[in-house]
Design a protein around this motif. Sequence first.
Motif, PDB file in Angstrom:
ATOM      1  N   GLN A 112      40.561  40.319  42.502  1.00  0.00           N
ATOM      2  CA  GLN A 112      40.360  39.866  43.769  1.00  0.00           C
ATOM      3  C   GLN A 112      40.222  38.328  43.615  1.00  0.00           C
ATOM      4  O   GLN A 112      40.694  37.245  44.594  1.00  0.00           O
ATOM      5  CB  GLN A 112      39.282  40.500  44.363  1.00  0.00           C
ATOM      6  N   LEU A 113      39.412  37.827  42.565  1.00  0.00           N
ATOM      7  CA  LEU A 113      39.239  36.552  42.530  1.00  0.00           C
ATOM      8  C   LEU A 113      40.485  35.619  42.008  1.00  0.00           C
ATOM      9  O   LEU A 113      40.722  34.596  42.603  1.00  0.00           O
ATOM     10  CB  LEU A 113      38.109  36.031  41.494  1.00  0.00           C
ATOM     11  N   VAL A 114      41.317  36.204  41.271  1.00  0.00           N
ATOM     12  CA  VAL A 114      42.532  35.893  40.910  1.00  0.00           C
ATOM     13  C   VAL A 114      43.595  35.544  42.144  1.00  0.00           C
ATOM     14  O   VAL A 114      44.067  34.337  42.504  1.00  0.00           O
ATOM     15  CB  VAL A 114      43.302  36.383  39.915  1.00  0.00           C
ATOM     16  N   THR A 115      43.565  36.469  43.014  1.00  0.00           N
ATOM     17  CA  THR A 115      44.286  36.641  44.362  1.00  0.00           C
ATOM     18  C   THR A 115      43.809  35.201  45.208  1.00  0.00           C
ATOM     19  O   THR A 115      44.532  34.475  45.718  1.00  0.00           O
ATOM     20  CB  THR A 115      44.266  37.765  45.147  1.00  0.00           C
ATOM     21  N   GLN A 116      42.438  35.212  45.254  1.00  0.00           N
ATOM     22  CA  GLN A 116      41.699  34.002  45.952  1.00  0.00           C
ATOM     23  C   GLN A 116      42.163  32.479  45.461  1.00  0.00           C
ATOM     24  O   GLN A 116      42.579  31.737  46.219  1.00  0.00           O
ATOM     25  CB  GLN A 116      39.948  34.216  46.090  1.00  0.00           C
ATOM     26  N   LEU A 117      42.004  32.458  44.341  1.00  0.00           N
ATOM     27  CA  LEU A 117      42.407  31.488  43.681  1.00  0.00           C
ATOM     28  C   LEU A 117      43.799  31.001  43.718  1.00  0.00           C
ATOM     29  O   LEU A 117      44.385  29.897  44.107  1.00  0.00           O
ATOM     30  CB  LEU A 117      42.111  31.246  42.156  1.00  0.00           C
TER      31      LEU A 117
END
Length: 429
Positions: free
Chosen positions: A327-332
Amino acid sequence: MSFFALGVNHQTASVELREKVAFNPERLTTLLTEQYQHHKMNDMVVVSTCNRTEVYAMAENADMVLDWLAQTNGIDVKQLSNHVYRYENSDAVSHLMRVASGLDSLMLGEPQILGQVKTALALAKDAKVVSQNLNQIFEYAFYAAKRVRSETAVGSHAVSMGYAVAQLALQVFSQPAKLTVMVVAAGEMNSLVAKHLAEMGVAKILICNRGRERAEKLAQEIAHRVEVEIIPFSELAENLYRADVISSCTGSLYQVISFADVKAALKKRRYQQMLLVDLAVPRDIDSKVESLDGVYLYGVDDLQSVIDENLAHRRQAAVEAEVMVNQLVTQLVTQQKINDAGETIHHYRQQGEQLSQLELIYALQRIQAGEDAATVLQEFNHRLTQKLLHPTSILLRHAAKDEDPSHFEWLKENIQDIFENTRQVKVKT
């Protein structure tokens, strides 16, 4: 330019190969400084530990990164390529987050790797080989690691003997800052015990070892964190009473801590409780000491069962952590796309402003020359509208010619929505 992560670790390469590509801080500083001075591949961070050597870099292709790693260590590129893993862009970001969070470690969830990655970034920044973009990726990875640590249980259960002893001491004694710890033998296992307890903030560590040299080496490694005293092995029994926690791992064929020794120590302590951990096989401590009031005795089997159970908890928590990382990769990646779009939009607006200024100057010159102002303004409006909409018209024509009609439909619908929203705003104002 793409973001690459390339390296070897305990899963892909032997100890011998990992030793060949390992960097110590001094050598790495020299190499990175040379990269900066010679304007070669100079946007990179190198993480090198006993279990991995990885290069994170902004580069044109992964081969550039592989060549650098091979050449700087005098290894044949083909030989090295058989053992390296490569990740690009979002996959590289995901890998960095997993590494920083301890999800890719030999010991799942181990906390030391985050500090090692932070040190690697600091070293690269000192050598001036880290761009703002690369720095932002690493800072976001640290944020991800903090989230994983605080919001999942992936690092909350002891899964190494050294860490397990430290956690056990916390359970028995509520105030670690008042504890005196004794390690009997300064081998690898007890060195880890001492380091974990030093990081926990105990008051003092007594090192009792047969040889002075190894005891002094361990003392040097932890002296910056805790008060240390070296005790001759011959004086072990008479110093037992000073320790609240005793961890023994000598490798001796005979018991080195007897029932009588512990009983005498307990009496000297006025029966304040003691924690004894026997990490040796054969055992160092007489098992009968467990019968003494106020004495807690744990052996290898006791700790191993706890470790096995805790490792199962960590693996379960790791599933949750992996979802969080994704999820955090997608956000970045989404934020980076927005930032890139922002730059494009800014450039597009600048071009529009330039066109507008040129047309305005032309219109003012015509009015000053005596032409009818109303006619000039009508032509100004027409000319500016044509020039501003020209790029959009070209895009629509190209999309209409494309074999995939969905591209044209997407453009048409979104442009119509934009104009509709613009009309609504005008009506409201």
